[in-house]
Design an enzyme around this catalytic site. Structure first.
Site, PDB file in Angstrom:
ATOM      1  N   ASN A   1      34.315 -37.196 -52.736  1.00 29.43           N
ATOM      2  CA  ASN A   1      33.788 -35.899 -52.314  1.00 29.43           C
ATOM      3  C   ASN A   1      34.879 -34.876 -52.614  1.00 29.43           C
ATOM      4  OD1 ASN A   1      32.840 -33.650 -51.041  1.00 29.43           O
ATOM      5  ND2 ASN A   1      32.525 -34.611 -49.040  1.00 29.43           N
TER       6      ASN A   1
ATOM      7  N   GLU B   1      27.596 -40.145 -44.777  1.00 29.89           N
ATOM      8  CA  GLU B   1      27.229 -39.698 -46.124  1.00 29.89           C
ATOM      9  C   GLU B   1      27.840 -40.611 -47.186  1.00 29.89           C
ATOM     10  OE1 GLU B   1      28.420 -35.857 -44.531  1.00 29.89           O
ATOM     11  OE2 GLU B   1      27.001 -34.929 -45.913  1.00 29.89           O
TER      12      GLU B   1
ATOM     13  N   HIS C   1      23.212 -30.615 -47.303  1.00 28.26           N
ATOM     14  CA  HIS C   1      23.412 -31.726 -46.353  1.00 28.26           C
ATOM     15  C   HIS C   1      22.269 -32.732 -46.472  1.00 28.26           C
ATOM     16  CE1 HIS C   1      25.813 -28.919 -43.426  1.00 28.26           C
ATOM     17  NE2 HIS C   1      26.656 -29.553 -44.228  1.00 28.26           N
TER      18      HIS C   1
ATOM     19  N   ARG D   1      30.825 -19.526 -41.471  1.00 31.54           N
ATOM     20  CA  ARG D   1      29.681 -18.843 -42.117  1.00 31.54           C
ATOM     21  C   ARG D   1      28.708 -18.338 -41.054  1.00 31.54           C
ATOM     22  NH1 ARG D   1      28.116 -23.932 -45.592  1.00 31.54           N
ATOM     23  NH2 ARG D   1      30.201 -24.772 -45.326  1.00 31.54           N
TER      24      ARG D   1
ATOM     25  N   GLY E   1      28.387 -29.760 -38.205  1.00 35.68           N
ATOM     26  CA  GLY E   1      29.806 -29.996 -38.512  1.00 35.68           C
ATOM     27  C   GLY E   1      30.462 -28.649 -38.676  1.00 35.68           C
TER      28      GLY E   1
ATOM     29  N   ARG F   1      29.722 -36.929 -54.635  1.00 36.62           N
ATOM     30  CA  ARG F   1      28.894 -35.936 -53.952  1.00 36.62           C
ATOM     31  C   ARG F   1      28.890 -34.664 -54.806  1.00 36.62           C
ATOM     32  NH1 ARG F   1      30.348 -31.950 -49.147  1.00 36.62           N
ATOM     33  NH2 ARG F   1      28.259 -31.200 -48.731  1.00 36.62           N
TER      34      ARG F   1
ATOM     35  N   HIS G   1      22.365 -31.250 -38.107  1.00 38.22           N
ATOM     36  CA  HIS G   1      23.667 -31.688 -38.644  1.00 38.22           C
ATOM     37  C   HIS G   1      24.655 -30.574 -38.305  1.00 38.22           C
ATOM     38  CE1 HIS G   1      26.380 -33.430 -41.883  1.00 38.22           C
ATOM     39  NE2 HIS G   1      26.891 -32.221 -41.693  1.00 38.22           N
TER      40      HIS G   1
ATOM     41  N   VAL H   1      30.394 -31.874 -34.536  1.00 38.93           N
ATOM     42  CA  VAL H   1      30.025 -31.242 -33.266  1.00 38.93           C
ATOM     43  C   VAL H   1      28.833 -31.976 -32.640  1.00 38.93           C
ATOM     44  CG1 VAL H   1      29.231 -29.103 -32.193  1.00 38.93           C
ATOM     45  CG2 VAL H   1      30.870 -29.005 -34.093  1.00 38.93           C
TER      46      VAL H   1
HETATM   47  P1  ADP Z   1      32.601 -31.152 -42.066  1.00 40.61           P
HETATM   48  O1  ADP Z   1      32.270 -32.534 -42.597  1.00 40.61           O
HETATM   49  O2  ADP Z   1      31.500 -30.157 -42.199  1.00 40.61           O
HETATM   50  O3  ADP Z   1      33.940 -30.621 -42.490  1.00 40.61           O
HETATM   51  P2  ADP Z   1      32.643 -32.438 -39.457  1.00 40.61           P
HETATM   52  O4  ADP Z   1      31.307 -33.066 -39.432  1.00 40.61           O
HETATM   53  O5  ADP Z   1      33.837 -33.313 -39.584  1.00 40.61           O
HETATM   54  O6  ADP Z   1      32.740 -31.266 -40.496  1.00 40.61           O
HETATM   55  O7  ADP Z   1      32.780 -31.575 -38.120  1.00 40.61           O
HETATM   56  C1  ADP Z   1      33.865 -30.750 -37.869  1.00 40.61           C
HETATM   57  C2  ADP Z   1      33.652 -30.059 -36.541  1.00 40.61           C
HETATM   58  O8  ADP Z   1      33.469 -31.048 -35.522  1.00 40.61           O
HETATM   59  C3  ADP Z   1      34.828 -29.181 -36.098  1.00 40.61           C
HETATM   60  O9  ADP Z   1      34.362 -27.927 -35.643  1.00 40.61           O
HETATM   61  C4  ADP Z   1      35.407 -29.959 -34.945  1.00 40.61           C
HETATM   62  O10 ADP Z   1      35.985 -29.123 -33.997  1.00 40.61           O
HETATM   63  C5  ADP Z   1      34.184 -30.652 -34.366  1.00 40.61           C
HETATM   64  N1  ADP Z   1      34.587 -31.769 -33.523  1.00 40.61           N
HETATM   65  C6  ADP Z   1      35.226 -32.885 -33.892  1.00 40.61           C
HETATM   66  N2  ADP Z   1      35.486 -33.661 -32.812  1.00 40.61           N
HETATM   67  C7  ADP Z   1      34.999 -32.984 -31.728  1.00 40.61           C
HETATM   68  C8  ADP Z   1      34.944 -33.238 -30.327  1.00 40.61           C
HETATM   69  N3  ADP Z   1      35.478 -34.344 -29.803  1.00 40.61           N
HETATM   70  N4  ADP Z   1      34.341 -32.313 -29.542  1.00 40.61           N
HETATM   71  C9  ADP Z   1      33.820 -31.185 -30.059  1.00 40.61           C
HETATM   72  N5  ADP Z   1      33.831 -30.906 -31.377  1.00 40.61           N
HETATM   73  C10 ADP Z   1      34.412 -31.779 -32.201  1.00 40.61           C
END
Ligand code: ADP
Length: 403
Positions: free
Chosen positions: A13, A387, A183, A244, A213, A94, A211, A334
């Site tokens: 990725n 993924e 996604h 965003r 994140g 990806r 989803h 999240v």
């Molecule tokens: P991406 O793949 O889009 O970069 P992720 O799916 O890894 O993102 O999600 C990142 C988000 O998840 C961040 O905002 C992070 O703060 C949140 N996150 C990770 N662990 C926790 C937790 N224990 N509690 C709340 N939020 C979390």
């Protein structure tokens, strides 16, 4: 070892300044190694590589994606997996934007590379970075089939009413303007898992998947097929995200150009990197946002409230579009880790059959699980996304057809 190793798929990725990777067996889901190269092109680039129980970290200047991937291969070799020697079944990449052209996992050749490059107009921040990963991997593992798995693919068949923007149809057609959705690999994987967990055929399940994140999107899925999704032509539309804004009055763009004298690249940067939770509160990480809310930070509280408000608006829209649902599922950083987001997103909806059991919601379990009371009409679920596994399986299916 030899045969098992050759069945593995290397999943890549490749982002604008990072490469995330995983070497895994698509059948058993066992991950042999994984890691991330970060801050490519900067002085303090670094690699973090995890294999079995050990983690290797190195800080070293990495000029570009080719150098980054070469370092990944060297690190694999140094930790007992010489990829060239032990072989891999395929490399799965990806790719963010498949446009109208690609809507299933695709074996990469020169034509595919050129077309992904052409699609960069639709995804200027993503497709060039994805391509850099593809070209480096093709150069480093020339004999191995490379497969592109597109983030947009799952949503290719959205109904016309859901995918069409109400602008001049000729302009839209000339410039490929439609809702593509992103996604998709995650929405497809998670919604499939939901059907499994409910013990029902996917064709019988109406569901909404969130989803959540850094990027965030929602999808409405009827009988295994998506009928709507929140991201659009680009990954900017829809839910509030880390950096965003999600939905905006499009008039804001013209207003910024005229009143703030921002050019189009500055506006693009504002919307992609400096908006969302970060724009409202100064931070995009949800854990930090919570800490700030707990210490009385009003900007952080408002950012959270805007985030939840938007999420509930999509929930309401999709409930009506689907005419009721069997399941609502939360996934990604999240969605999997924040009981508070899940509780606030679904608060006060018992009259719609939507309830969250506080104890089940609070349990810090990492596996897929139900968090609604057993007798509630709508199953509320937390399902970890994967993924990489979905990409590895898709890549394996493509190479199996070559055998
Ligand atoms: P991406 O793949 O889009 O970069 P992720 O799916 O890894 O993102 O999600 C990142 C988000 O998840 C961040 O905002 C992070 O703060 C949140 N996150 C990770 N662990 C926790 C937790 N224990 N509690 C709340 N939020 C979390």
């Amino acid at each position: 070892m030899g045969k098992a190793a050759r069945n593995r798929v290397l999943v890549i990725n490749s982002g604008s300044s990072s490469i995330k990777y995983q070497l895994l067996d698509p059948e058993s889901s066992v991950v042999a190694a994984s890691g991330i190269v970060e801050r490519i092109g900067e002085d303090d680039s670094a690699i973090e590589h995890r294999a079995e129980s050990s983690t290797t970290e190195r800080r070293v200047a990495i000029a570009d994606h080719t150098a980054g991937l070469r370092l990944v291969f060297e690190t694999f070799a140094a930790t007992g997996h010489d990829l060239e020697e032990e072989g891999v079944r395929a490399v799965g990449h990806r790719v963010v934007h498949g446009g109208e052209v690609f809507y299933r996992p695709t074996l990469i050749d020169d034509y595919v590379v050129a077309t992904i490059a052409d699609l960069a107009a639709l995804a200027p921040l993503h497709n060039p970075a994805n391509l850099a990963g593809i070209e480096s991997a093709r150069a480093l593992l020339p004999g191995v089939p490379q497969v592109a798995v597109f983030d947009t693919a799952f949503f290719h068949g959205l109904p016309a009413a859901a995918r069409t923007y109400a602008i001049d149809a000729k302009v839209a057609a000339a410039h490929g303007i439609r809702k593509y959705g992103f996604h998709g690999t995650s929405h497809e994987y998670v919604s499939g898992r939901v059907a499994e967990l409910l013990g029902r055929d996917p064709s019988e399940v109406n569901q909404i998947v969130f989803h959540l994140g850094n990027g965030a999107s929602a999808s409405a899925i009827r009988g295994g097929r998506p009928v709507d999704t929140s991201m659009g032509l680009t990954p900017l539309e829809g839910l509030v995200m880390g950096t965003r804004p999600g939905d905006l009055d499009p008039g804001i763009v013209a207003h910024l150009a005229r009143s703030a004298h921002l050019d189009i690249d500055q506006i693009d940067t504002l919307l992609n990197r400096d908006s969302g939770l970060k724009g409202l509160s100064g931070v995009n990480d949800f854990r930090e946002l919570r800490r700030r809310i707990d210490s009385g930070d009003e900007a952080a509280r408002l950012a959270y409230e805007v985030y939840i408000h938007r999420l509930r608006r999509y929930l309401g829209a999709y409930l009506i579009e689907l005419g009721g649902v069997d399941a609502i599922t939360f996934t990604a950083g999240v969605g999997e880790n924040s009981p508070q987001v899940r509780a606030d997103a679904l608060a006060g909806l018992a009259r719609f059959g939507i309830e969250v059991d506080p104890a089940a919601n609070a349990a810090g379990d990492r596996t897929a699980r139900r968090i609604s009371p057993p007798d509630a009409p709508v199953a509320v679920l937390v399902v970890p996304t994967n993924e990489e596994l979905a990409i590895a399986r898709a890549a394996r299916r493509v190479v199996e057809r070559l055998d």
